[in-house]
Write a protein that holds these residues in place. Structure first.
Motif, PDB file in Angstrom:
ATOM      1  N   ALA A 102       0.833  -1.208   0.000  1.00 52.91           N
ATOM      2  CA  ALA A 102       0.000   0.000   0.000  1.00 52.91           C
ATOM      3  C   ALA A 102       0.865   1.254   0.000  1.00 52.91           C
ATOM      4  O   ALA A 102       0.560   2.246  -0.676  1.00 52.91           O
ATOM      5  CB  ALA A 102      -0.939  -0.002   1.207  1.00 52.91           C
ATOM      6  N   ALA A 103       1.962   1.215   0.761  1.00 57.52           N
ATOM      7  CA  ALA A 103       2.858   2.374   0.827  1.00 57.52           C
ATOM      8  C   ALA A 103       3.533   2.637  -0.515  1.00 57.52           C
ATOM      9  O   ALA A 103       3.916   3.773  -0.814  1.00 57.52           O
ATOM     10  CB  ALA A 103       3.913   2.151   1.906  1.00 57.52           C
ATOM     11  N   HIS A 104       3.664   1.581  -1.335  1.00 56.77           N
ATOM     12  CA  HIS A 104       4.317   1.719  -2.640  1.00 56.77           C
ATOM     13  C   HIS A 104       3.327   1.571  -3.785  1.00 56.77           C
ATOM     14  O   HIS A 104       3.717   1.233  -4.909  1.00 56.77           O
ATOM     15  CB  HIS A 104       5.433   0.682  -2.769  1.00 56.77           C
ATOM     16  N   SER A 105       2.058   1.836  -3.494  1.00 51.06           N
ATOM     17  CA  SER A 105       1.033   1.673  -4.529  1.00 51.06           C
ATOM     18  C   SER A 105       1.229   2.629  -5.699  1.00 51.06           C
ATOM     19  O   SER A 105       0.784   2.358  -6.813  1.00 51.06           O
ATOM     20  CB  SER A 105      -0.360   1.874  -3.921  1.00 51.06           C
ATOM     21  N   GLY A 106       1.908   3.745  -5.459  1.00 51.79           N
ATOM     22  CA  GLY A 106       2.140   4.705  -6.540  1.00 51.79           C
ATOM     23  C   GLY A 106       3.398   4.435  -7.327  1.00 51.79           C
ATOM     24  O   GLY A 106       3.681   5.146  -8.317  1.00 51.79           O
ATOM     25  N   ASP A 107       4.164   3.446  -6.915  1.00 50.51           N
ATOM     26  CA  ASP A 107       5.413   3.119  -7.607  1.00 50.51           C
ATOM     27  C   ASP A 107       5.186   2.021  -8.643  1.00 50.51           C
ATOM     28  O   ASP A 107       4.370   1.125  -8.438  1.00 50.51           O
ATOM     29  CB  ASP A 107       6.476   2.642  -6.610  1.00 50.51           C
ATOM     30  N   GLU A 108       5.918   2.106  -9.712  1.00 47.00           N
ATOM     31  CA  GLU A 108       5.852   1.064 -10.738  1.00 47.00           C
ATOM     32  C   GLU A 108       7.084   0.176 -10.637  1.00 47.00           C
ATOM     33  O   GLU A 108       8.212   0.667 -10.628  1.00 47.00           O
ATOM     34  CB  GLU A 108       5.776   1.689 -12.136  1.00 47.00           C
ATOM     35  N   PHE A 109       6.841  -1.131 -10.537  1.00 46.14           N
ATOM     36  CA  PHE A 109       7.928  -2.107 -10.476  1.00 46.14           C
ATOM     37  C   PHE A 109       7.798  -3.065 -11.657  1.00 46.14           C
ATOM     38  O   PHE A 109       6.683  -3.444 -12.039  1.00 46.14           O
ATOM     39  CB  PHE A 109       7.862  -2.922  -9.180  1.00 46.14           C
ATOM     40  N   ASN A 110       8.940  -3.433 -12.221  1.00 43.92           N
ATOM     41  CA  ASN A 110       8.883  -4.438 -13.278  1.00 43.92           C
ATOM     42  C   ASN A 110       8.722  -5.826 -12.655  1.00 43.92           C
ATOM     43  O   ASN A 110       8.789  -5.981 -11.433  1.00 43.92           O
ATOM     44  CB  ASN A 110      10.110  -4.356 -14.198  1.00 43.92           C
TER      45      ASN A 110
ATOM     46  N   LEU B 218      16.072   1.264  -4.599  1.00 47.51           N
ATOM     47  CA  LEU B 218      16.581   2.135  -3.535  1.00 47.51           C
ATOM     48  C   LEU B 218      16.021   3.538  -3.664  1.00 47.51           C
ATOM     49  O   LEU B 218      15.600   4.161  -2.681  1.00 47.51           O
ATOM     50  CB  LEU B 218      18.110   2.183  -3.577  1.00 47.51           C
ATOM     51  N   GLN B 219      15.970   4.034  -4.909  1.00 47.69           N
ATOM     52  CA  GLN B 219      15.490   5.396  -5.145  1.00 47.69           C
ATOM     53  C   GLN B 219      14.018   5.542  -4.766  1.00 47.69           C
ATOM     54  O   GLN B 219      13.592   6.575  -4.254  1.00 47.69           O
ATOM     55  CB  GLN B 219      15.715   5.745  -6.622  1.00 47.69           C
ATOM     56  N   LYS B 220      13.248   4.479  -4.965  1.00 47.27           N
ATOM     57  CA  LYS B 220      11.823   4.507  -4.641  1.00 47.27           C
ATOM     58  C   LYS B 220      11.543   4.180  -3.174  1.00 47.27           C
ATOM     59  O   LYS B 220      10.388   4.211  -2.742  1.00 47.27           O
ATOM     60  CB  LYS B 220      11.071   3.514  -5.535  1.00 47.27           C
ATOM     61  N   GLY B 221      12.599   3.860  -2.424  1.00 47.36           N
ATOM     62  CA  GLY B 221      12.413   3.566  -1.007  1.00 47.36           C
ATOM     63  C   GLY B 221      11.878   2.175  -0.740  1.00 47.36           C
ATOM     64  O   GLY B 221      11.459   1.875   0.382  1.00 47.36           O
ATOM     65  N   ALA B 222      11.894   1.301  -1.743  1.00 51.26           N
ATOM     66  CA  ALA B 222      11.412  -0.063  -1.558  1.00 51.26           C
ATOM     67  C   ALA B 222      12.448  -0.919  -0.838  1.00 51.26           C
ATOM     68  O   ALA B 222      12.107  -1.897  -0.173  1.00 51.26           O
ATOM     69  CB  ALA B 222      11.069  -0.694  -2.905  1.00 51.26           C
ATOM     70  N   LEU B 223      13.725  -0.550  -0.983  1.00 51.13           N
ATOM     71  CA  LEU B 223      14.812  -1.254  -0.326  1.00 51.13           C
ATOM     72  C   LEU B 223      15.663  -0.287   0.477  1.00 51.13           C
ATOM     73  O   LEU B 223      15.681   0.918   0.213  1.00 51.13           O
ATOM     74  CB  LEU B 223      15.717  -1.948  -1.361  1.00 51.13           C
TER      75      LEU B 223
ATOM     76  N   GLY C 263      17.075  -2.264  11.212  1.00 48.76           N
ATOM     77  CA  GLY C 263      17.322  -0.883  11.624  1.00 48.76           C
ATOM     78  C   GLY C 263      16.332   0.125  11.119  1.00 48.76           C
ATOM     79  O   GLY C 263      16.418   1.306  11.438  1.00 48.76           O
ATOM     80  N   ASN C 264      15.365  -0.292  10.294  1.00 46.47           N
ATOM     81  CA  ASN C 264      14.342   0.655   9.851  1.00 46.47           C
ATOM     82  C   ASN C 264      13.418   0.963  11.017  1.00 46.47           C
ATOM     83  O   ASN C 264      12.935   0.071  11.683  1.00 46.47           O
ATOM     84  CB  ASN C 264      13.523   0.050   8.700  1.00 46.47           C
ATOM     85  N   THR C 265      13.148   2.210  11.277  1.00 46.42           N
ATOM     86  CA  THR C 265      12.355   2.569  12.447  1.00 46.42           C
ATOM     87  C   THR C 265      11.035   3.237  12.114  1.00 46.42           C
ATOM     88  O   THR C 265      10.132   3.272  12.934  1.00 46.42           O
ATOM     89  CB  THR C 265      13.158   3.536  13.356  1.00 46.42           C
ATOM     90  N   GLU C 266      10.909   3.776  10.928  1.00 48.26           N
ATOM     91  CA  GLU C 266       9.678   4.489  10.578  1.00 48.26           C
ATOM     92  C   GLU C 266       8.836   3.669   9.613  1.00 48.26           C
ATOM     93  O   GLU C 266       9.338   3.151   8.632  1.00 48.26           O
ATOM     94  CB  GLU C 266      10.000   5.845   9.958  1.00 48.26           C
ATOM     95  N   ARG C 267       7.551   3.573   9.919  1.00 48.40           N
ATOM     96  CA  ARG C 267       6.641   2.829   9.068  1.00 48.40           C
ATOM     97  C   ARG C 267       6.167   3.712   7.917  1.00 48.40           C
ATOM     98  O   ARG C 267       5.731   4.846   8.135  1.00 48.40           O
ATOM     99  CB  ARG C 267       5.415   2.380   9.886  1.00 48.40           C
ATOM    100  N   PRO C 268       6.247   3.238   6.663  1.00 50.04           N
ATOM    101  CA  PRO C 268       5.696   4.023   5.550  1.00 50.04           C
ATOM    102  C   PRO C 268       4.224   4.289   5.798  1.00 50.04           C
ATOM    103  O   PRO C 268       3.479   3.442   6.273  1.00 50.04           O
ATOM    104  CB  PRO C 268       5.913   3.088   4.340  1.00 50.04           C
ATOM    105  N   GLN C 269       3.777   5.491   5.467  1.00 52.81           N
ATOM    106  CA  GLN C 269       2.382   5.861   5.675  1.00 52.81           C
ATOM    107  C   GLN C 269       1.503   5.316   4.553  1.00 52.81           C
ATOM    108  O   GLN C 269       1.897   5.352   3.380  1.00 52.81           O
ATOM    109  CB  GLN C 269       2.248   7.393   5.735  1.00 52.81           C
ATOM    110  N   LEU C 270       0.334   4.804   4.941  1.00 57.38           N
ATOM    111  CA  LEU C 270      -0.595   4.329   3.937  1.00 57.38           C
ATOM    112  C   LEU C 270      -1.176   5.517   3.188  1.00 57.38           C
ATOM    113  O   LEU C 270      -1.400   6.580   3.764  1.00 57.38           O
ATOM    114  CB  LEU C 270      -1.733   3.540   4.587  1.00 57.38           C
ATOM    115  N   PRO C 271      -1.467   5.365   1.889  1.00 59.47           N
ATOM    116  CA  PRO C 271      -2.029   6.477   1.120  1.00 59.47           C
ATOM    117  C   PRO C 271      -3.472   6.731   1.535  1.00 59.47           C
ATOM    118  O   PRO C 271      -4.115   5.871   2.103  1.00 59.47           O
ATOM    119  CB  PRO C 271      -1.956   5.962  -0.325  1.00 59.47           C
TER     120      PRO C 271
END
Length: 387
Positions: free
Chosen positions: A300-308, A354-359, A379-387
């Motif tokens: 959901a946090a990456h719903s606006g990103d396009e992945f191959n 990496l640029q899209k914040g997926a990794l 070490g990731n501490t912040e949860r991506p916000q849902l759209p």
């Protein structure tokens, strides 16, 4: 029934089947089981039945339950066929073929929980057993199907090679099975109100002790556990996988059953062990739900990103592996092996993720490791916000 001077099995005792246990001794295990169950039910109700993400998890729990209850008996089922049969049953959706004996197992498991409020009787149990053996055979052996066993030979649990067998248990003679099952079914349907975990523990042990069928007793006995637990939780959702828990502790499971069946009707230790397994089963289901929801939040946090397709494949693997589950982390070399792409393409794909914040990444150069960008992972501490 012939009763020896020194009983070897519980059903040979003069007080059979008057099971007993120490309520104070089992209380700690029951409390832990209830706490684990409460946490699971709370999570499920917070999400809400009908949620696509939750339904997917519960369907997968059902798949694993079917595979495990067969595996305990030494039967290996095809994962894709089991998943296909479960999806037809729970979602009326065809995703591939399955076999008759797998469909029969799933039908039995479904009836056990969907109709958990119906009385359990001989006809229903015999229907379950017939569903497990649609050809009338167990492997190549022709067996009695759809009825209690009637052969004269002893019903024994045996291990070891021919000529060097070890008899672990002998059940009541076939001629005594109808009367024994009548006692069991009267208790099952009319027993005074008791803790549901205790009832499931007693019912499973009692049924396995009678061993009323030529084959299929273990699978039916574990379906009885499901039916009892479902009476309390309500609905037709499978929230636990006791069979998977028992398969993981298969040796201990058989050991505990054997000790209880050779005991003096005091089943305190059996109930404690059973309650511990139930608690562990609840905890694992809760973990599966947490992982599924974490994945849903991630996508959901990456719903606006396009992945191959290559990127989607690798991200799914990382998310399925969980935190630390992808051994050694993802590297460019692993990425190219998983996707079959060139080094140059792998480098571009990873840079894009990496640029899209997926990794996220750690290290430099060829030693760079990549991880799914999930809060609390590596070490990731912040949860991506849902759209």
């Amino acid at each position: 029934m012939n009763t020896p001077q020194t009983p070897m099995y519980v059903w040979q005792h003069k007080d059979w089947p008057q099971w007993r246990f120490d309520p104070a001794a089992v209380q700690k295990a029951l409390s832990s089981a209830r706490l684990a169950q409460g946490m699971l039910l709370g999570a499920v109700h917070a999400i809400g039945f009908g949620s696509a993400d939750l339904d997917n998890v519960l369907s997968e729990i059902w798949v694993q339950e079917a595979i495990s209850t067969a595996a305990i008996e030494g039967q290996s089922l095809d994962l894709d066929q089991v998943r296909s049969s479960v999806m037809r049953k729970v979602a009326n959706r065809y995703i591939g073929p399955s076999s008759r004996h797998i469909d029969g197992l799933v039908d039995m498991m479904d009836d056990a929980i969907a109709n958990c409020d119906l009385p359990l009787d001989e006809n229903r149990l015999c229907s379950w057993q017939a569903a497990l053996f649609p050809t009338g055979r167990s492997g190549v052996e022709k067996i009695e199907v759809g009825r209690y066993r009637s052969f004269d030979e002893p019903m024994q649990i045996v291990s070891g090679r021919p000529g060097r067998e070890v008899v672990h248990y002998r059940a009541p003679d076939s001629r005594d099975v109808p009367a024994e099952m009548d006692k069991f079914l009267r208790w099952f349907n009319q027993a005074p109100r008791m803790d549901i975990v205790v009832k499931a523990a007693i019912a499973h042990l009692w049924f396995e002790t009678i061993h009323p069928f030529h084959d299929g007793n273990g699978r039916i006995g574990r379906a009885i556990i499901d039916s009892i637990i479902a009476q309390e939780t309500g609905g037709d959702k499978r929230l636990y996988s006791m069979s998977r828990q028992m398969e993981e502790n298969r040796g201990r499971y058989y050991e505990q059953l054997n000790q209880a069946q050779k005991g003096d009707l005091d089943i305190t230790d059996w109930i404690i062990w059973f309650a511990d397994q139930f608690a562990a089963s609840c905890q694992k289901s809760l973990k599966h739900i947490d992982v599924a929801l974490e994945k849903a939040r991630y996508w959901a946090a990456h719903s606006g990103d396009e992945f191959n397709e290559r990127q989607k494949k690798v991200l799914e693997k990382l998310l399925d592996a969980g935190n630390g589950g992808f051994l050694g982390g993802l590297t460019r070399e692993k990425y190219t092996k998983i996707t079959g792409c060139s080094d140059a393409t792998g480098t571009r794909d990873l840079a894009d993720l990496l640029q899209k914040g997926a990794l996220t990444s750690a290290g430099v150069g060829k030693g760079t490791k990549y991880f799914a960008n999930v809060p609390g992972w590596h070490g990731n501490t912040e949860r991506p916000q849902l759209p």
